[in-house]
Design a protein around this motif. Structure first.
Motif, short mmCIF file in Angstrom:
data_model
loop_
_atom_site.label_atom_id
_atom_site.label_comp_id
_atom_site.label_asym_id
_atom_site.label_seq_id
_atom_site.Cartn_x
_atom_site.Cartn_y
_atom_site.Cartn_z
N CYS A 1 4.48 103.51 52.80
CA CYS A 1 3.11 103.93 52.98
C CYS A 1 2.30 103.36 53.97
O CYS A 1 2.28 102.00 54.01
N CYS B 1 -0.06 100.94 52.07
CA CYS B 1 0.01 100.30 50.73
C CYS B 1 1.43 99.40 51.44
O CYS B 1 1.71 98.50 50.54
N HIS C 1 1.47 109.76 48.41
CA HIS C 1 1.57 108.61 47.51
C HIS C 1 0.82 108.73 46.20
O HIS C 1 -0.12 107.87 45.90
#
Ligand SMILES: [Zn+2]
Lengths: 88, 998
Positions: free
Chosen positions: A6, A9, A59
């Motif tokens: 991601c 993240c 996500h």
């Protein structure tokens, strides 16, 4: 199970994400006159390439951001992940 | 019972711990450390089952995961488990097992007749015969085949065992603890890598447990023990035995099943049976070793015939003799180790070696021990039915086509070695390429796709010196990449016996005039003649040959049969093996129980349960709950002996007459905030949103881009840039993703944020003619009059000191309000409503009454908005703005969407005003028309109208509104009902909507 980075993240397992379809499709602008063909291309018609594919992922069990994944549909190799408005 | 075939002191079993067990009802003894197979062999039991197709007697062919025969039904803890491999099942006190695939029993098996009828059962027999005539399949063939074939029996009981899942990350996963696995794990661990070492057997060491080698100044086994002990003490290493890495998936995710308690009697209730590990490894070392190959000869499936390495393992690990008159049949040196082991235990083996006389360390040792070796000799055929009694042997010509005079020699077992096949399953599953290695007549991994390295005999390296050297190197190099450390170990010196070259020979020709069955696949009974037939019939691709003959398709996945099958196909086709190629290796490498895959996600644990803050109040007040997605919602509150029908009718009537309260916490709630929020809602919803004032709510419908209704709900303008959106319970998550998609991808220029607030608010819908009176009691300081809080009005206020929001919205069609408080105050709010509502005869109502109320009002919900209906279909066209664009609008212009043929929302009432119409019924013109009866539409929702006291349904039918007044039929073939009905307006009660505004 894929291992997806991601852009916000970092690397997480596939089960945190939801697939979101072809990322090269652009929604026609609002209030613009368009043909049935243009609309169908946006809503329905998709290529199903064997090989490189730029696609959206969400996500969903993480930061809830949508982003782009450049992936090989045959080998699942992920070449790059990008924020939604970054280009390859 | 004496263990007649047990050696005195050889082996790694514990003779001080005697274990009793039962096989086919008979009691036997074994020792701790035995497998079921080794204990049975110790007791002279070699007949364990029947083969799949011909029901030929089956014994043991291997000593572990490679065994294609010895499947048993295991009874543990009063549960019956099918298809357990006797060669893998460890013995425990009280173990009980039974043969599978034999009826009525293993010694007399009716299906054995197939064996004598086998001329009628060639490859593809099932495809050709039993498919014709079609009607015979269900009545005659299928029931017969079911009874006579198949392996173990699956229980219909719920599996009471516990299975667990674990997710793990590591630098290096090593799959197998033979010399290559130990060396790579040790070398990487010493260089700082986080290592997981997995071994599928109970004992670590792999081939080192049975080979005569020296590493440093220790025996192979001593060295293995030392390394394992050291690894277990290292904090960066996880060492697991009884753990099979069975699948190599994408991005270096591997799955391993660990047997936690299957090998012992069940004692602790919560002890898991198995644990499934999902391991994400930066690097993987595949050290899965190799499996000995059979040599094909006549009746080579007779019990007592087994792999030579298995015979050696039974002696050296379990202290068990597979026979006392062994015949050893080989094309290479490794079987001599088995011969020498027999000899050391006082047994005189005869060795048949297909090669011309030659010398090597092992052959010389065997000769010096006085072992009888017949070079250029082969086994032509095995005699004996339930156990091998003798072998027909003959001299074979150098080109392996001509047999000399046939001689019969007595034997009670035949130990076969056709050289070694690297176990490349995991490497191949990883997506890597394989290549054929001519030197070993087998495939080995070549180009990797993922981060994987294959070492040792899995990579075709069969000598220990090179194996250790390469594996130490691999462990070091891989760990260095990750840890950047350079702590390199020196490779210990190795003393091992040098092998001579093996013979590229795998199938004994048939003697003139003999038609012995020569088996390739022992579990699926695929013989040489079956493959020949398949090729004669035109099958060419190895994948097709596999499916037509079932070669390699059994539970052992062709671990022993694959290569000989390929050899045969290439011989017939005049090709070389790499041209034929191999079939695809797919996970799992060994069978995995479904329970392990499911893990703890069973029953109530299969999904989370969501409860509203008022849940315990509902429980205390006899609520009967219903699943609404993940939520548990009260369906109705049961009084006395009430049925669902009685209770929901009572609750709905009370709403129409007095006042009711319903827990609506589960509705999806989304905060939409930002200066562009109004513009965003205007694009998302089909109706106009730009002019909604602060303090007002509006009903909205959103579409998907394809024009289908996605969801509906009310959204309230809380303040200038803050909207409170509600969604249906079912669509809450989808709607949020949908909004995020448009905000993040399509219209990033809009300054809006969305966040789910579903869990932040507890909601109570107060509905009924007396709801305003109750509201005024609850909020004495607030003006709750029709002027103070008009329809679609919103106010923020306090409920006895607690922050509260009141929305004047209605789902029931009655005068109604929805009160929200912060979740923690939910129960307080609810109890206040009940307490103060008493004087107005308040009753709580559940989802069933809620449905009744909305159905008779003609409000659409999930059963109408089923992913197929447009706004026109569901009577929502009034909400389509003509002035602005919105998501999905362009689709509504499409021809199919405006076709008069589309099915549209109507109401349905039975003519007798008594018979309820089952949901899902078809609406037809003529109840007795010829099938298929042309369908006008279907009934989407049914209720008992409390307003009119008769059944009422919603339906979606062709030409909807124009059908009103027509007399049609509702057909439910499922419920065997045919009901005369009249089509009416979907707005059955209060069509002008006066009550909600009153
Ligand atoms: Zn993220």
């Amino acid at each position: 199970m894929l291992f997806i980075k991601c852009p916000y993240c970092g690397i997480r397992s596939q089960n945190e994400f939801a697939y979101g379809g072809d990322a090269t499709v652009k929604r026609p602008e609002l209030n613009k006159e368009i043909s049935d063909k243009e609309w169908d291309d946006f809503v329905y018609n998709r290529k199903s390439p064997r090989g490189k594919h730029l696609e959206f992922w969400h996500h969903i069990s993480g930061c809830r951001q949508w982003f782009k994944v450049h992936r090989d549909t045959a080998t699942h190799e992920i070449f790059k992940t990008l924020k939604p408005h970054e280009e390859l | 019972m004496t263990q007649e075939f047990r050696l005195k002191d050889e082996g790694l079993i514990d003779r001080s711990k005697k274990i009793s067990f039962k096989f086919n009802g008979k009691k036997y003894f074994g020792y701790e450390g035995d497998t079921l197979a080794s204990a049975l062999i110790a007791n002279g039991v070699h007949l364990v089952g029947r083969s799949f197709k011909y029901h030929r007697p089956r014994g043991f062919y291997g000593a572990g995961v490679d065994d294609p025969y010895a499947l048993v039904q295991l009874i543990r803890n009063n549960e019956t488990i099918p298809n357990i491999k006797a060669t893998e099942q460890e013995l425990f006190e009280g173990l009980e097992a039974k043969s599978v695939n034999c009826w009525p029993n293993v010694n007399f098996d009716i299906g054995g007749i197939n064996n004598f009828l086998r001329i009628f059962l060639p490859a593809g027999f099932y495809y050709k015969t039993f498919m014709w005539p079609k009607s015979f399949w269900y009545r005659i063939y299928e029931p017969f085949i079911r009874k006579a074939a198949g392996f173990g029996v699956v229980t219909h009981e719920h599996d009471k065992e516990r299975y667990e899942h674990k997710y793990e990350y590591c630098d290096l996963l090593v799959t197998g603890s033979g010399p290559s696995g130990l060396a790579s794990a040790y070398s990487a661990a010493k260089n700082g890598a986080k290592v997981i070492l997995a071994e599928d057997k109970p004992r670590f060491g792999g081939s080192l447990l049975t080979s005569e080698v020296t590493i440093g100044n220790q025996t192979g086994k001593e060295w293995a023990d030392k390394i394992v002990t050291e690894l277990k003490e290292m904090p960066n290493v996880v060492v697991k035995n009884r753990a099979q890495v069975f699948g190599y998936y994408d991005h270096n995710m591997l799955v391993m099943s660990e047997r936690i308690s299957e090998h012992m009697p069940k004692t602790e209730k919560f002890m898991p049976k198995q644990k499934l590990w999902y391991i994400r490894a930066k690097e993987v070392v595949i050290s899965s070793g190799s499996i000995e190959r059979p040599i094909v000869f006549g009746n080579n499936d007779t019990p007592g015939i087994l792999l030579s390495s298995a015979a050696k393992e039974y002696m050296k690990v379990y202290g068990v003799l597979v026979g006392k008159k062994p015949l050893i049949f080989t094309n290479n040196d490794s079987a001599y180790e088995t011969a020498i082991e027999f000899k050391k235990n006082g047994i005189n083996p005869i060795v048949l070696d297909s090669r011309k006389e030659l010398n090597s360390d092992l052959i010389t040792e065997a000769k010096n021990l006085g072992i009888d070796i017949k070079f250029e000799h082969v086994v032509v055929n095995a005699n004996g039915y339930r156990k091998v009694k003798s072998a027909d042997i003959a001299k074979i010509s150098e080109d392996k086509t001509n047999l000399g005079k046939i001689e019969n020699i007595a034997c009670d077992c035949i130990c076969v070695s056709g050289f070694w096949t690297p176990t490349i399953h995991l490497a191949s599953q990883s997506g890597g390429k394989t290549k054929f290695n001519e030197d070993i007549d087998a495939f080995i991994p070549s180009q990797s796709k993922q981060n994987e390295t294959t070492v040792g005999s899995a990579n075709g390296i069969f000598n220990l010196n090179d194996t250790l050297k390469n594996s130490f190197e691999a462990g070091y190099e891989l760990s260095k990449k990750i840890t950047s450390k350079e702590n390199k170990l020196s490779v210990p010196a190795v003393v091992e016996k040098k092998n001579s070259k093996h013979d590229k020979f795998w199938c004994v020709p048939l003697p003139k005039g003999k038609k012995y069955k020569r088996f390739l696949d022992f579990q699926n009974d695929v013989a040489v003649s079956d493959i020949e037939l398949a090729l004669r019939e035109g099958y060419r691709s190895i994948e097709h040959v596999k499916r037509y003959t079932t070669l390699g398709m059994a539970t052992d996945q062709g671990k022993t049969s694959n290569l000989n099958g390929l050899q045969l196909v290439s011989n017939i086709e005049n090709k070389v093996v790499p041209e034929v190629g191999h079939t695809t290796f797919r996970p799992p490498y060994t069978p995995v129980s479904i329970g392990a895959i499911v893990g703890r996600e069973v029953g109530k644990h299969s999904k989370p349960t969501r409860k509203s803050p008022m849940h315990s109040w509902h429980e205390k007040n006899n609520a009967v709950f219903v699943d609404a997605g993940l939520w548990l919602r009260p369906r109705y509150y049961k009084k006395g002996n009430e049925t669902l029908f009685d209770a929901s009718k009572r609750e709905a009537e009370n709403v129409r007459k007095n006042v009711g309260v319903c827990d609506v916490t589960t509705l999806g709630k989304i905060d939409v905030k930002g200066p562009d929020a109004a513009e965003f809602l205007n694009r998302v919803y089909t109706n106009a949103w730009l002019k909604l004032p602060v303090g007002k709510a509006r009903y909205g419908v959103m579409l998907r881009e394809d024009g289908i209704v996605m969801d509906d709900g009310t959204t309230t303008r809380v303040s200038e840039n803050h909207y409170h959106m509600t969604t249906t319970t079912a669509q809450a998550a989808n709607v949020l993703s949908h909004l995020e998609y448009y905000l993040q991808i399509v219209w990033p220029e809009l300054n809006v944020n969305v966040v789910s607030t579903t869990e932040q608010w507890a909601g109570a819908a107060i509905a009924g003619p007396k709801s305003r009176d109750l509201l005024q009691k609850l909020f004495p300081e607030t003006d709750c009059s029709n002027e103070g809080l008009p329809f679609m009005g919103f106010i923020e206020t306090k409920l006895f000191g607690v922050y509260a929001r009141i929305f004047r919205i209605s789902f029931s069609g009655e005068l109604a309000y929805e009160v929200n408080v912060e979740s923690d105050n939910g129960n307080f709010m609810w109890e206040k409503i009940i307490e103060l509502g008493e004087e107005f005869k308040i009753q709580p109502y559940g989802t069933e009454a809620l449905s009744t109320l909305r159905i008779e009002m003609g409000h659409v919900a999930g059963s109408e908005l089923d992913g197929r209906t447009t706004p026109f279909d569901s009577s929502l066209e009034g909400l389509l703005s003509k002035k602005k664009d919105f998501i999905g609008k362009r689709s509504l212009q499409k021809e199919a969407f405006i076709s008069p043929d589309r099915e549209k929302l109507v109401g349905v009432v039975p003519l007798d005003k008594k018979t309820s119409i089952p949901e899902g019924s078809y609406i037809v013109r003529d109840a007795n028309a010829k099938l298929p009866n042309p369908k006008l539409g279907h009934v989407s929702a049914s209720c008992w109208s409390v307003e009119y006291n008769n059944p009422f349904s919603l339906a979606i039918i062709k030409d909807g509104k124009n059908m009103i007044g027509q007399k049609l039929f509702a057909l439910s073939p499922l419920k065997k009902k045919s009901i005369p009905v009249e089509i009416v307006s979907s707005h059955y009660v209060d069509p002008k909507g006066e009550r909600v505004r009153s």
